[in-house]
Scaffold this motif. Structure first.
Motif, short mmCIF file in Angstrom:
data_model
loop_
_atom_site.label_atom_id
_atom_site.label_comp_id
_atom_site.label_asym_id
_atom_site.label_seq_id
_atom_site.Cartn_x
_atom_site.Cartn_y
_atom_site.Cartn_z
N ASP A 24 4.00 -4.64 3.59
CA ASP A 24 5.46 -4.46 3.54
C ASP A 24 6.00 -5.00 2.22
OD1 ASP A 24 5.51 -7.21 3.74
OD2 ASP A 24 6.26 -7.26 5.80
N SER A 25 7.32 -5.05 2.10
CA SER A 25 7.96 -5.44 0.84
C SER A 25 7.71 -6.89 0.46
CB SER A 25 9.48 -5.20 0.92
OG SER A 25 10.02 -5.92 2.02
N LEU A 30 0.50 -5.26 7.16
CA LEU A 30 1.01 -4.65 8.39
C LEU A 30 -0.10 -4.07 9.26
CD1 LEU A 30 4.04 -2.67 6.90
CD2 LEU A 30 4.17 -4.75 8.28
N SER A 60 7.93 3.21 8.06
CA SER A 60 9.21 2.83 7.45
C SER A 60 9.13 1.48 6.72
CB SER A 60 10.30 2.77 8.51
OG SER A 60 10.05 1.70 9.43
N LYS A 61 8.13 0.67 7.08
CA LYS A 61 8.01 -0.66 6.47
C LYS A 61 7.01 -0.71 5.31
CE LYS A 61 9.12 -3.11 10.76
NZ LYS A 61 8.66 -4.12 11.74
N GLN A 63 5.31 -0.61 1.87
CA GLN A 63 5.73 -0.68 0.49
C GLN A 63 4.55 -0.47 -0.47
OE1 GLN A 63 8.92 -0.92 -0.41
NE2 GLN A 63 8.30 -0.59 -2.54
#
Length: 607
Positions: A24-25, A30, A60-61, A63
């Motif tokens: 993720d960002s 994840l 959606s998460k 990155q």
């Protein structure tokens, strides 16, 4: 931060097997996956249609994605499981119990072998028997072996330093080899019978005992014959209680049930043709939906990342699409062929049917329990006037004995009930004995001083087992650390000190009120309070016992392990050394007169 450019990334992927890691960002991992073809598999996450809601939530998460190419899909599977075990990504199936199996060990380097409990199949100093489904199953077996064969189960240090038989001999659960109360040949016979029993060869043991009983009787050794008769009777009783479905074969049998809101896997363990036990697992599932996906991921993690013994046969309630890949990977690890099948007959079908029925029944019970717990959370929201349903509760309690060995506990509940992996114990130091306020302050500081970051996990409700003084400590700590948004309540015993009449203290308003005895909110608070109390007492007793077990002789300069053993052997106990004079201590061969004086002064500081 710019969105992940999936098209540009997918164009660089090779058509090779390997693993992919999705981040993720914030750089948190994840999900870890494996693929026979990395390009095709990773591309499937970014197609425009056909994705489940759970997969969309993952995508959606994302990155960034990292890939690792491997030589084969089997290598990719092994790498995937190692990464899952190391990082425990939130979107993978996570097996909550990743402990290795427990075994029974019979030592072989001693003149009088011992029977021991051992977890994991590490290099043994003897013969291992198992695996058993749980530590409780091993302890039950050890207890039974004591009654049947009286082989010692004590530690070697305890065994070597005995001058008279211990309590186990007195209650007829050991034959007393430490002080020579059993003939060497008889003891070795009992060890051999123990091994035969653990191998499932009960009929052979019973036949030998019957022959020895008849021989002893014919030689007019009636006392020995009576002992063998009683041993044979106990063994026959055990034989009647055991359910034997075959005389050979080993297998692990898995049933699986998947419903919205939960997953259950029921494992049945069969060794030497006998069902030795079972265990229920509720793995955390994030994006896998079908029973095939769930069970394939579960079995891979169960064996490849769990360090468990791999049987020759694995039986599953459904046919797995990846059975060939799993079989190949497990065969490589076992260095012998492992079969995975769902098509079985006769007694194997009975095992499979039993495992599947238990998986379905346990899942129903689990879902019903979750609903009940969620209803309690709803009622607590209403009772406390909160805008949203709380999702995490933490409860603190203090336990000590007149100020000795003070321990604080932190118990965590979420909407599924107790979250035991987040339980914490705090050994309290540097306070006045019995000062519960200072103990609570220290425990709360240690819990929350590292939880000031943006991503820290904080409770919605902080429950304090105690009155206004303890609640005030919680408020002071949170204010000092500038932590906002946590509702603090205390739960104190009412004037009658009976369950159902507890007083709830709201730290924000200072109000006190008593909930109805049938209130679901009260039941939830009682549950977490009692669990916190139990956990604190357990920690306190363990700490107190450890402190009291420490020898009086430890920490004395010049007295190492060897001299401690000689002193204990000479005087019988640490108390015996304490009551001895300087001259008596100096009589021990390795103790000089000056060292005897040092020992005496250390044991009598006021003299």
């Amino acid at each position: 931060m710019s969105a992940f450019d999936s098209k540009a990334f997918l164009a660089t992927l090779p058509n090779k097997p390997g693993c992919y890691q999705m981040y993720d960002s914030s750089g948190e991992l994840l999900y870890v996956g494996k693929a026979k073809n990395l390009k095709n598999r990773v591309s499937s996450y970014f197609r425009e249609t056909g994705l489940s809601i759970k997969t969309l939530a993952l995508v959606s998460k994302i990155q960034s994605i990292e890939i690792t190419s491997t030589g084969s899909e089997t290598e990719a599977l092994l790498l995937e499981q190692n990464l899952i075990k190391q990082y425990r990504p939130p979107y993978n199936i996570l097996l909550r119990d990743d402990k290795s199996y427990p075994y029974i060990l019979i030592t072989d380097k001693d003149s009088y072998p011992a029977v021991r409990y051992q977890r994991g199949k590490r290099s043994p100093n003897g013969t291992l028997f198992g695996p058993f489904p749980s530590g409780g199953a091993v302890k039950e077996s050890l207890n039974l072996l004591q009654k049947l064969f009286k082989v010692r189960q004590c530690d070697d240090s305890f065994f070597r330093n005995r001058s008279r038989p211990c309590l186990q001999y007195q209650i007829e659960r050991c034959s007393g080899p430490c002080v020579g109360l059993v003939d060497d040949a008889d003891y070795q016979r009992d060890v051999r019978h123990t091994k035969l029993f653990l191998q499932g060869k009960n009929p052979k043991v019973m036949s030998e005992l019957a022959s020895e009983m008849e021989a002893a009787s014919s030689q007019l050794e009636f006392e020995k014959a009576a002992q063998l008769r009683d041993q044979l009777a106990r063994l026959q009783h055990v034989q009647e209680q055991q359910t034997v479905t075959g005389q050979k074969g080993e297998a692990d049998v898995f049933g699986v049930a998947v419903q919205p809101g939960g997953v259950c896997v029921h494992a049945l363990f069969v060794r030497q043709g006998r069902v030795i036990g079972s265990k229920v697992y509720y793995p955390r599932v994030a994006i896998e939906d079908s029973a095939d996906d769930v069970l394939s991921a579960f079995i891979a993690q169960f064996y490849l990342a769990g360090g468990r013994e791999i049987p020759e046969s694995i039986i599953t309630a459904i046919e797995l699409s990846e059975s060939g890949l799993l079989s190949e990977a497990l065969s490589q690890m076992r260095e012998r062929k492992v079969s995975i099948t769902s098509k079985v007959r006769t007694e194997r079908y009975s095992w499979l049917k039993l495992a599947q029925q238990n998986a379905e029944q346990n899942l129903q019970s689990q879902l019903a329990n979750r609903q009940n717990i969620y209803n309690r959370f709803l009622d607590l929201q209403s009772a406390l006037g909160m805008e949203e349903v709380p999702s995490r509760l933490e409860c603190f309690d203090i336990s000590h004995s007149s100020g000795e060995a003070t321990v604080a506990s932190c118990v965590v509940f979420d909407r599924n009930g107790p979250l035991k992996r987040d339980y914490r114990k705090y050994n309290i130091e540097g306070i006045t004995g019995g000062d519960d306020y200072a103990a609570m302050n220290q425990a709360l500081h240690r819990r929350f001083e590292k939880a000031t970051s943006v991503d820290a996990i904080l409770p919605d409700i902080l429950v304090i087992d105690g009155g206004k003084g303890q609640v005030a400590q919680a408020v002071d700590v949170l204010n000092e650390l500038n932590i906002q948004g946590i509702k603090v309540i205390g739960i104190a015993k009412g004037p009658t000190r009976k369950a159902g009449f507890e007083i709830l203290i709201d730290a924000e308003t200072g109000s006190e009120h008593i909930l109805q005895s049938d209130s679901l909110a009260l039941h939830l608070l009682q549950h977490i309070r009692d669990e916190s109390h139990r956990f604190a007492i357990t920690g306190h007793r363990a700490r107190r016992a450890k402190a009291r077990k420490q020898s009086l002789l430890e920490g004395i300069d010049g007295v190492g392990p060897k001299r401690r053993r000689e002193l204990l052997k000479h005087f019988g106990s640490a108390k015996g050394v304490e009551s001895a004079s300087v001259e008596e201590i100096a009589k021990v061969s390795s103790i000089s007169h000056s060292l005897a004086e040092s020992i005496y002064l250390a044991l009598h500081p006021d003299s």
